[in-house]
Design an enzyme around this catalytic site. Structure first.
Site, PDB file in Angstrom:
ATOM      1  N   GLY A  57      -5.810   8.796   5.848  1.00  0.00           N
ATOM      2  CA  GLY A  57      -4.551   8.787   6.368  1.00  0.00           C
ATOM      3  C   GLY A  57      -3.431   8.972   5.501  1.00  0.00           C
ATOM      4  O   GLY A  57      -2.441   9.707   5.766  1.00  0.00           O
ATOM      5  N   HIS A  58      -3.493   7.912   4.473  1.00  0.00           N
ATOM      6  CA  HIS A  58      -2.346   8.213   3.228  1.00  0.00           C
ATOM      7  C   HIS A  58      -2.417   9.666   2.735  1.00  0.00           C
ATOM      8  O   HIS A  58      -1.352  10.419   2.492  1.00  0.00           O
ATOM      9  CB  HIS A  58      -2.668   7.302   2.157  1.00  0.00           C
ATOM     10  CG  HIS A  58      -2.715   5.799   2.543  1.00  0.00           C
ATOM     11  ND1 HIS A  58      -3.763   5.199   2.331  1.00  0.00           N
ATOM     12  CD2 HIS A  58      -1.796   4.978   2.894  1.00  0.00           C
ATOM     13  CE1 HIS A  58      -3.499   3.819   2.745  1.00  0.00           C
ATOM     14  NE2 HIS A  58      -2.261   3.694   3.106  1.00  0.00           N
ATOM     15  N   GLN A 113       6.555  -8.574   2.743  1.00  0.00           N
ATOM     16  CA  GLN A 113       6.044  -8.111   4.134  1.00  0.00           C
ATOM     17  C   GLN A 113       5.008  -9.107   4.605  1.00  0.00           C
ATOM     18  O   GLN A 113       4.496  -8.569   5.683  1.00  0.00           O
ATOM     19  CB  GLN A 113       5.838  -6.691   4.258  1.00  0.00           C
ATOM     20  CG  GLN A 113       4.895  -6.216   3.557  1.00  0.00           C
ATOM     21  CD  GLN A 113       4.960  -4.564   3.820  1.00  0.00           C
ATOM     22  OE1 GLN A 113       5.825  -3.998   3.011  1.00  0.00           O
ATOM     23  NE2 GLN A 113       4.144  -3.647   4.178  1.00  0.00           N
ATOM     24  N   ARG A 149      -7.359  -2.169   5.726  1.00  0.00           N
ATOM     25  CA  ARG A 149      -8.053  -3.307   5.962  1.00  0.00           C
ATOM     26  C   ARG A 149      -9.206  -3.063   6.437  1.00  0.00           C
ATOM     27  O   ARG A 149     -10.258  -4.140   6.568  1.00  0.00           O
ATOM     28  CB  ARG A 149      -7.050  -4.066   7.054  1.00  0.00           C
ATOM     29  CG  ARG A 149      -5.815  -4.864   6.339  1.00  0.00           C
ATOM     30  CD  ARG A 149      -5.206  -5.536   7.043  1.00  0.00           C
ATOM     31  NE  ARG A 149      -4.019  -6.117   6.540  1.00  0.00           N
ATOM     32  CZ  ARG A 149      -2.752  -5.634   6.662  1.00  0.00           C
ATOM     33  NH1 ARG A 149      -2.663  -4.366   7.102  1.00  0.00           N
ATOM     34  NH2 ARG A 149      -1.547  -6.167   6.078  1.00  0.00           N
ATOM     35  N   LYS A 152       0.663   5.758  12.595  1.00  0.00           N
ATOM     36  CA  LYS A 152      -0.326   4.638  12.910  1.00  0.00           C
ATOM     37  C   LYS A 152       0.492   3.400  12.943  1.00  0.00           C
ATOM     38  O   LYS A 152       0.137   2.377  13.692  1.00  0.00           O
ATOM     39  CB  LYS A 152      -1.192   4.425  11.756  1.00  0.00           C
ATOM     40  CG  LYS A 152      -1.679   3.114  11.275  1.00  0.00           C
ATOM     41  CD  LYS A 152      -3.078   2.986  12.130  1.00  0.00           C
ATOM     42  CE  LYS A 152      -3.697   1.609  12.059  1.00  0.00           C
ATOM     43  NZ  LYS A 152      -3.281   0.577  11.036  1.00  0.00           N
ATOM     44  N   ASP A 153       1.500   3.160  12.311  1.00  0.00           N
ATOM     45  CA  ASP A 153       2.486   2.071  12.365  1.00  0.00           C
ATOM     46  C   ASP A 153       3.674   2.401  13.067  1.00  0.00           C
ATOM     47  O   ASP A 153       4.806   2.481  12.519  1.00  0.00           O
ATOM     48  CB  ASP A 153       2.871   1.585  10.922  1.00  0.00           C
ATOM     49  CG  ASP A 153       1.584   1.084  10.130  1.00  0.00           C
ATOM     50  OD1 ASP A 153       1.205   0.077  10.305  1.00  0.00           O
ATOM     51  OD2 ASP A 153       0.943   1.875   9.377  1.00  0.00           O
ATOM     52  N   GLN A 174       6.942   0.363  12.976  1.00  0.00           N
ATOM     53  CA  GLN A 174       7.779   0.733  11.394  1.00  0.00           C
ATOM     54  C   GLN A 174       8.374   1.955  11.289  1.00  0.00           C
ATOM     55  O   GLN A 174       9.351   1.928  10.876  1.00  0.00           O
ATOM     56  CB  GLN A 174       6.368   0.741  10.479  1.00  0.00           C
ATOM     57  CG  GLN A 174       6.986   0.897   9.177  1.00  0.00           C
ATOM     58  CD  GLN A 174       5.748   0.759   8.197  1.00  0.00           C
ATOM     59  OE1 GLN A 174       5.740  -0.294   7.711  1.00  0.00           O
ATOM     60  NE2 GLN A 174       5.013   1.775   7.745  1.00  0.00           N
ATOM     61  N   LEU A 176      -6.051   3.753  -0.948  1.00  0.00           N
ATOM     62  CA  LEU A 176      -5.649   4.938  -0.338  1.00  0.00           C
ATOM     63  C   LEU A 176      -7.016   5.648   0.484  1.00  0.00           C
ATOM     64  O   LEU A 176      -8.189   5.460   0.166  1.00  0.00           O
ATOM     65  CB  LEU A 176      -5.371   6.104  -1.370  1.00  0.00           C
ATOM     66  CG  LEU A 176      -3.906   5.702  -2.005  1.00  0.00           C
ATOM     67  CD1 LEU A 176      -3.483   6.761  -2.793  1.00  0.00           C
ATOM     68  CD2 LEU A 176      -2.720   5.234  -0.939  1.00  0.00           C
ATOM     69  N   MET A 226       0.867   1.055   0.248  1.00  0.00           N
ATOM     70  CA  MET A 226       0.278  -0.123  -0.298  1.00  0.00           C
ATOM     71  C   MET A 226      -1.058  -0.078  -1.108  1.00  0.00           C
ATOM     72  O   MET A 226      -1.651  -1.021  -1.674  1.00  0.00           O
ATOM     73  CB  MET A 226       0.157  -1.366   0.489  1.00  0.00           C
ATOM     74  CG  MET A 226       1.458  -1.691   1.403  1.00  0.00           C
ATOM     75  SD  MET A 226       1.806  -3.280   1.926  1.00  0.00           S
ATOM     76  CE  MET A 226       0.480  -3.452   3.166  1.00  0.00           C
TER      77      MET A 226
HETATM   78  P1  AMP Z   1      -0.200   1.117   4.072  1.00  0.00           P
HETATM   79  O1  AMP Z   1      -0.691   1.530   2.809  1.00  0.00           O
HETATM   80  O2  AMP Z   1      -1.016   0.659   5.109  1.00  0.00           O
HETATM   81  O3  AMP Z   1       1.378   0.538   4.192  1.00  0.00           O
HETATM   82  O4  AMP Z   1       0.515   2.613   4.634  1.00  0.00           O
HETATM   83  C1  AMP Z   1       1.078   3.696   4.286  1.00  0.00           C
HETATM   84  C2  AMP Z   1       1.505   4.879   4.972  1.00  0.00           C
HETATM   85  O5  AMP Z   1       0.444   5.279   5.646  1.00  0.00           O
HETATM   86  C3  AMP Z   1       2.372   4.186   6.378  1.00  0.00           C
HETATM   87  O6  AMP Z   1       3.419   5.043   6.517  1.00  0.00           O
HETATM   88  C4  AMP Z   1       1.324   4.160   7.320  1.00  0.00           C
HETATM   89  O7  AMP Z   1       1.728   4.326   8.567  1.00  0.00           O
HETATM   90  C5  AMP Z   1       0.448   5.327   6.781  1.00  0.00           C
HETATM   91  N1  AMP Z   1      -1.093   5.416   7.281  1.00  0.00           N
HETATM   92  C6  AMP Z   1      -1.679   4.224   7.285  1.00  0.00           C
HETATM   93  N2  AMP Z   1      -2.821   4.376   8.008  1.00  0.00           N
HETATM   94  C7  AMP Z   1      -2.830   5.758   8.526  1.00  0.00           C
HETATM   95  C8  AMP Z   1      -3.650   6.711   9.407  1.00  0.00           C
HETATM   96  N3  AMP Z   1      -4.773   6.254   9.710  1.00  0.00           N
HETATM   97  N4  AMP Z   1      -3.055   7.706   9.588  1.00  0.00           N
HETATM   98  C9  AMP Z   1      -1.890   8.213   9.278  1.00  0.00           C
HETATM   99  N5  AMP Z   1      -0.994   7.619   8.646  1.00  0.00           N
HETATM  100  C10 AMP Z   1      -1.509   6.260   8.035  1.00  0.00           C
END
Ligand code: AMP
Length: 279
Positions: free
Chosen positions: A37-38, A62, A188, A150-151, A154, A34, A31
């Site tokens: 993690g991303h 969502q 966030r 992290k999720d 999901q 970035l 989303m």
């Molecule tokens: P989001 O943009 O929050 O929807 O996350 C997109 C992807 O990045 C999802 O697969 C998340 O699980 C992954 N993600 C988010 N934060 C982290 C993190 N700290 N470490 C690893 N993957 C992450």
């Protein structure tokens, strides 16, 4: 150069050309806003695919909380610079009308694993995730998709989804990337005040403590209760859940006979944080 594509039709053409030359396509759904993690997912995709697509779509379906959707951080120019540096081939960033055109009427619901925890506290959230992920898999035609642990819930929902619907894609789960103080990286986190940011690592610290105690043979219920207390004492407003669950089925467990995980969601100021850890 990272090419920015906004329409499903243009993406289909690009991917079709890659596939004609036998390339394996990896996708990283996000989303935006970035962080490392991303980028770790993009690196895994780079290492395990011939071409990499990162998608950025803040999926209204969502979000169960309109305020959270409104305040969700967005900075596409900065994101694009990070993707360029990460040698990502395509940024697919469709607008809402491209994903949900007039007359859109389909919803994907995964029963079971999507129901507890995030499913209980964010009604409709996983329907939104499952629907958009199904669409992104269809639009990108990727052979591999990279998601973050992290999720954790999901990941279980998406794995169930691709098995149940025979979607020809391999789901690859990648480890959670954390700040030096243990806080799981999240888009966030930028919404935390300086004071809240200092409190935030208490969640991971408490979960790690409970995981260690359970591993050492202490009573799980007592260890989890102590962790919930520690999170509240540190300054969190509430703990929605902090549970020990079977890592795959997400059923509650009282002891660790099979791989298990502690999963938690807690509210800190205006920000809801989630995290999980293996036991
Ligand atoms: P989001 O943009 O929050 O929807 O996350 C997109 C992807 O990045 C999802 O697969 C998340 O699980 C992954 N993600 C988010 N934060 C982290 C993190 N700290 N470490 C690893 N993957 C992450």
């Amino acid at each position: 150069m990272t090419e920015v594509i906004r329409s499903a039709a243009a993406l289909r053409d690009r991917v079709a050309a890659w596939k004609r030359s036998g390339m394996l396509v990896g996708v990283v759904p996000t989303m935006g806003a970035l962080h490392d993690g991303h980028l770790s997912l993009a690196r895994a995709a780079r290492a395990q695919s011939d071409r990499v697509i990162v998608t950025i779509f803040v999926n209204p379906m969502q979000f169960n909380n309109p305020e959270d959707l409104k305040k969700y951080p967005r900075d596409e120019a900065h994101d694009l610079a990070l993707l360029e540096a990460g040698r990502v081939d395509v940024l697919f960033a469709p607008g809402p009308e491209e994903v949900y055109p007039e007359g859109f009427a389909t919803k994907v619901t995964v029963a079971g694993v999507s129901e507890p925890m995030e499913g209980a506290f964010r009604p409709g959230h996983f329907d939104g995730v499952a629907t958009v992920v199904t669409k992104l898999f269809g639009m990108t035609q990727a052979g591999r998709a990279f998601f973050g642990e992290k999720d954790w819930q999901q990941v279980q929902v998406v794995e169930r989804l691709v098995r149940d619907l025979n979607i020809p894609i391999r789901i690859i789960a990648c480890p959670t990337i954390r700040e030096a103080d243990g806080l799981a990286m999240s888009s966030r986190n930028v919404r935390l005040t300086a004071e809240e940011r200092a409190v935030a690592p208490a969640l991971h610290r408490a979960m790690k403590g409970a995981a260690g105690a359970i591993r050492d043979g202490q009573d799980a219920a007592a260890a989890l209760a102590a962790a919930r207390g520690a999170v509240l004492a540190a300054g969190f407003a509430s703990v929605e859940y902090l549970d020990l669950r079977d890592a795959a089925t997400l059923e509650p467990v009282a002891t660790v006979a099979r791989p298990a995980r502690i999963l938690a969601a807690a509210q800190l100021g205006e920000v809801r944080l989630i995290d999980n850890i293996g036991v």
